[in-house]
Write a protein that holds these residues in place. Structure first.
Motif, mmCIF file in Angstrom:
data_model
loop_
_atom_site.group_PDB
_atom_site.id
_atom_site.type_symbol
_atom_site.label_atom_id
_atom_site.label_comp_id
_atom_site.label_asym_id
_atom_site.label_seq_id
_atom_site.Cartn_x
_atom_site.Cartn_y
_atom_site.Cartn_z
ATOM 1 N N PRO A 1 0.975 -0.782 -0.640
ATOM 2 C CA PRO A 1 0.172 0.424 -0.085
ATOM 3 C C PRO A 1 1.080 1.085 -0.388
ATOM 4 C CG PRO A 1 -0.681 -1.546 2.156
ATOM 5 C CD PRO A 1 0.584 -1.782 1.337
ATOM 6 N N LYS B 1 1.294 2.889 -6.784
ATOM 7 C CA LYS B 1 0.757 1.941 -7.611
ATOM 8 C C LYS B 1 -0.081 2.849 -8.488
ATOM 9 C CE LYS B 1 -0.693 -0.975 -5.378
ATOM 10 N NZ LYS B 1 -0.407 -0.931 -3.700
ATOM 11 N N THR C 1 -0.628 6.478 -8.541
ATOM 12 C CA THR C 1 0.070 7.431 -9.720
ATOM 13 C C THR C 1 0.980 6.954 -10.824
ATOM 14 O OG1 THR C 1 0.306 8.796 -7.061
ATOM 15 C CG2 THR C 1 2.047 9.155 -9.430
ATOM 16 N N GLY D 1 -8.867 -0.898 -6.480
ATOM 17 C CA GLY D 1 -9.200 -0.354 -5.122
ATOM 18 C C GLY D 1 -10.264 1.313 -5.286
ATOM 19 N N LEU E 1 -13.472 0.001 -6.674
ATOM 20 C CA LEU E 1 -14.354 -0.065 -4.592
ATOM 21 C C LEU E 1 -15.089 0.815 -4.455
ATOM 22 C CD1 LEU E 1 -11.956 -3.750 -3.833
ATOM 23 C CD2 LEU E 1 -15.080 -3.731 -4.150
ATOM 24 N N TYR F 1 -15.322 -4.817 4.963
ATOM 25 C CA TYR F 1 -13.507 -4.784 4.761
ATOM 26 C C TYR F 1 -12.528 -3.965 4.934
ATOM 27 C CZ TYR F 1 -16.052 -9.698 3.897
ATOM 28 O OH TYR F 1 -16.994 -11.163 4.316
ATOM 29 N N ARG G 1 -4.110 -9.598 -5.409
ATOM 30 C CA ARG G 1 -3.599 -9.339 -4.651
ATOM 31 C C ARG G 1 -3.604 -11.126 -3.760
ATOM 32 N NH1 ARG G 1 -5.758 -4.487 -3.765
ATOM 33 N NH2 ARG G 1 -4.581 -3.629 -2.254
ATOM 34 N N GLU H 1 8.095 4.551 4.422
ATOM 35 C CA GLU H 1 8.020 5.317 3.416
ATOM 36 C C GLU H 1 6.490 5.230 3.417
ATOM 37 O OE1 GLU H 1 9.713 7.459 1.607
ATOM 38 O OE2 GLU H 1 8.885 7.767 -0.442
ATOM 39 N N LEU I 1 1.351 7.391 2.762
ATOM 40 C CA LEU I 1 -0.345 7.358 3.068
ATOM 41 C C LEU I 1 -0.431 8.800 4.081
ATOM 42 C CD1 LEU I 1 -0.643 3.656 2.966
ATOM 43 C CD2 LEU I 1 -1.062 5.961 1.285
ATOM 44 N N ARG J 1 -1.249 11.397 2.257
ATOM 45 C CA ARG J 1 -1.306 10.989 0.665
ATOM 46 C C ARG J 1 -4.015 11.700 1.089
ATOM 47 N NH1 ARG J 1 -2.971 5.644 -1.793
ATOM 48 N NH2 ARG J 1 -3.978 5.135 0.391
ATOM 49 N N ARG K 1 -8.082 9.770 2.845
ATOM 50 C CA ARG K 1 -9.334 8.245 2.378
ATOM 51 C C ARG K 1 -9.409 8.014 3.638
ATOM 52 N NH1 ARG K 1 -6.417 4.429 -1.984
ATOM 53 N NH2 ARG K 1 -6.503 2.255 -0.279
ATOM 54 N N GLY L 1 10.880 1.852 -6.436
ATOM 55 C CA GLY L 1 9.836 3.142 -5.729
ATOM 56 C C GLY L 1 9.856 4.472 -5.153
ATOM 57 N N GLY M 1 12.723 7.886 -4.739
ATOM 58 C CA GLY M 1 13.081 8.974 -5.615
ATOM 59 C C GLY M 1 11.613 9.528 -6.311
ATOM 60 N N THR M 2 11.660 10.889 -7.046
ATOM 61 C CA THR M 2 10.399 11.476 -7.350
ATOM 62 C C THR M 2 9.575 10.428 -8.108
ATOM 63 O OG1 THR M 2 11.506 12.262 -9.289
ATOM 64 C CG2 THR M 2 12.050 14.243 -7.504
HETATM 65 P P1 AP5 Z 1 -6.024 -0.433 -3.168
HETATM 66 O O1 AP5 Z 1 -6.949 1.091 -3.345
HETATM 67 O O2 AP5 Z 1 -5.974 -0.717 -3.969
HETATM 68 O O3 AP5 Z 1 -5.037 -0.060 -1.913
HETATM 69 P P2 AP5 Z 1 -3.953 0.001 -1.092
HETATM 70 O O4 AP5 Z 1 -2.767 -1.096 -2.592
HETATM 71 O O5 AP5 Z 1 -3.339 -0.417 -0.417
HETATM 72 O O6 AP5 Z 1 -2.426 1.205 -2.688
HETATM 73 P P3 AP5 Z 1 -3.240 2.440 -2.131
HETATM 74 O O7 AP5 Z 1 -4.028 3.275 -3.404
HETATM 75 O O8 AP5 Z 1 -3.286 3.022 -1.006
HETATM 76 O O9 AP5 Z 1 -1.800 3.541 -2.905
HETATM 77 P P4 AP5 Z 1 -0.893 3.251 -4.284
HETATM 78 O O10 AP5 Z 1 0.289 2.140 -4.368
HETATM 79 O O11 AP5 Z 1 -1.630 3.133 -5.356
HETATM 80 O O12 AP5 Z 1 -0.524 3.779 -3.879
HETATM 81 P P5 AP5 Z 1 -0.871 6.119 -4.740
HETATM 82 O O13 AP5 Z 1 0.194 6.405 -5.494
HETATM 83 O O14 AP5 Z 1 -2.205 6.447 -4.031
HETATM 84 O O15 AP5 Z 1 -7.060 -1.151 -1.958
HETATM 85 C C1 AP5 Z 1 -7.881 -0.324 -1.210
HETATM 86 C C2 AP5 Z 1 -8.835 -1.735 -0.405
HETATM 87 O O16 AP5 Z 1 -9.360 -2.236 -0.985
HETATM 88 C C3 AP5 Z 1 -8.023 -3.006 -0.082
HETATM 89 O O17 AP5 Z 1 -7.138 -2.441 1.344
HETATM 90 C C4 AP5 Z 1 -9.065 -3.923 -0.017
HETATM 91 O O18 AP5 Z 1 -9.660 -4.326 0.824
HETATM 92 C C5 AP5 Z 1 -9.553 -3.587 -1.136
HETATM 93 N N1 AP5 Z 1 -9.356 -3.885 -2.637
HETATM 94 C C6 AP5 Z 1 -8.953 -3.236 -3.457
HETATM 95 N N2 AP5 Z 1 -8.290 -4.159 -4.130
HETATM 96 C C7 AP5 Z 1 -8.896 -5.568 -3.937
HETATM 97 C C8 AP5 Z 1 -8.611 -6.890 -4.633
HETATM 98 N N3 AP5 Z 1 -7.766 -7.229 -5.637
HETATM 99 N N4 AP5 Z 1 -8.879 -7.393 -3.648
HETATM 100 C C9 AP5 Z 1 -8.996 -7.497 -2.302
HETATM 101 N N5 AP5 Z 1 -9.148 -6.706 -2.070
HETATM 102 C C10 AP5 Z 1 -8.731 -5.470 -2.284
HETATM 103 O O19 AP5 Z 1 0.738 6.896 -3.577
HETATM 104 C C11 AP5 Z 1 1.076 6.882 -2.167
HETATM 105 C C12 AP5 Z 1 1.203 8.253 -1.479
HETATM 106 O O20 AP5 Z 1 2.356 8.693 -2.157
HETATM 107 C C13 AP5 Z 1 0.513 9.259 -1.945
HETATM 108 O O21 AP5 Z 1 -0.066 10.682 -1.391
HETATM 109 C C14 AP5 Z 1 1.037 9.612 -3.482
HETATM 110 O O22 AP5 Z 1 1.341 11.540 -3.673
HETATM 111 C C15 AP5 Z 1 2.149 9.860 -2.966
HETATM 112 N N6 AP5 Z 1 3.446 9.447 -3.282
HETATM 113 C C16 AP5 Z 1 3.223 8.850 -5.142
HETATM 114 N N7 AP5 Z 1 4.799 8.628 -5.407
HETATM 115 C C17 AP5 Z 1 5.118 8.928 -5.119
HETATM 116 C C18 AP5 Z 1 6.947 9.306 -4.950
HETATM 117 N N8 AP5 Z 1 7.433 9.087 -5.721
HETATM 118 N N9 AP5 Z 1 7.721 9.834 -3.781
HETATM 119 C C19 AP5 Z 1 6.933 10.676 -2.852
HETATM 120 N N10 AP5 Z 1 5.608 10.384 -3.178
HETATM 121 C C20 AP5 Z 1 4.966 9.781 -3.328
#
Ligand code: AP5
Length: 218
Positions: free
Chosen positions: A9, A13, A15, A32, A35, A52, A88, A119, A124, A127, A160, A197, A199-200
């Motif tokens: 998480p 991903k 972004t 995600g 859902l 969930y 997953r 990190e 998160l 975010r 979120r 993952g 870096g910028t």
């Molecule tokens: P989901 O929405 O898929 O959440 P996740 O996998 O936990 O991933 P995130 O969306 O939290 O993070 P991300 O990796 O996309 O990062 P982001 O780009 O936002 O799932 C949520 C829930 O839904 C699950 O817990 C489950 O309950 C359910 N679910 C979903 N799919 C499922 C499945 N297949 N089966 C069963 N249940 C499921 O970036 C995060 C933050 O970091 C942002 O603020 C961003 O601006 C920042 N950021 C990004 N890149 C960088 C960087 N290089 N440097 C600094 N900051 C950065």
């Protein structure tokens, strides 16, 4: 070309998947986001999924599969998909193989975005997400132009529900148990690319795009 994005998480991903989709003409499928859309609409599926998601647990496979199939078949004139947050579990990976095989396709590359846990928690914690268009910001690294307002559609940004520290820890634990074993699965098939993952977002994107091009040439 079909790309699976793996990573804990907050790895970035969502972004990166949006950029990959735009650059390689792919359909972005985020289970995600799908859902959260259902939860927002208050549909039966959304109501079942919400409990969930709030706890950081996986939503049962059959609920996620229905949405995935609908979205997969909505693809028109694109070069393939980027799967963000799916699969997953091993069962989900098998289902995806079967769905793609029916279309004469397969997972061409699975990219693992490597980001350490501290990190993840920092990312998160800062975010902010747009509930209307799905744009993602970070208070420090990717702030919106106007405080609390989405640059793309002008909606109020939100935190979120599952971005509370105790839920983040639970999501990480679920990731380790159920999703990390997929690295071995895709590694064994010779389609896994590991991408640092940190870096910028721009730096990470360049590495990712190289990995995807490598997958396309295989
Ligand atoms: P989901 O929405 O898929 O959440 P996740 O996998 O936990 O991933 P995130 O969306 O939290 O993070 P991300 O990796 O996309 O990062 P982001 O780009 O936002 O799932 C949520 C829930 O839904 C699950 O817990 C489950 O309950 C359910 N679910 C979903 N799919 C499922 C499945 N297949 N089966 C069963 N249940 C499921 O970036 C995060 C933050 O970091 C942002 O603020 C961003 O601006 C920042 N950021 C990004 N890149 C960088 C960087 N290089 N440097 C600094 N900051 C950065």
């Amino acid at each position: 070309m079909d790309v699976v994005l793996l990573g804990p998480p907050g790895a970035g991903k969502g972004t990166q998947a949006k950029r990959l989709a735009a650059t390689f003409n792919l359909l972005h499928i985020s289970t995600g986001d799908l859902l959260r859309e259902e939860v927002g609409k208050g549909s039966e599926l959304g109501q079942q999924a919400a409990s969930y998601m709030q706890k950081g647990e996986l939503v049962p496979d059959d609920l996620v599969a229905k949405m995935l199939v609908t979205r997969l078949h909505s693809q028109q004139g694109l070069a393939g998909c980027v799967f963000d947050g799916y699969p997953r579990t091993r069962a989900q990976a098998e289902l995806l193989d079967g769905l793609l095989a029916e279309l004469g396709r397969r997972v061409d590359v699975a990219v693992y975005l490597e980001v350490p846990d501290d990190e993840v928690v920092a990312r998160l914690g800062g975010r902010r997400s747009c509930p209307s268009c799905g744009a993602v910001y970070h208070l420090r690294t990717q702030p919106p132009a106007r405080d609390g307002v989405c640059d793309v559609c002008g909606s109020q940004l939100v935190v979120r529900e599952d971005d509370k520290e105790e839920v983040i820890r639970q999501r990480l634990a679920v990731y380790r148990t159920h999703t990390e074993p997929l690295l071995e699965l895709y590694g064994g098939r010779g389609v896994l690319a590991r991408v640092p993952g940190q870096g910028t977002p721009e730096e990470v994107f360049l590495r990712l795009a190289d990995a995807v091009r490598g997958g396309r040439e295989r």
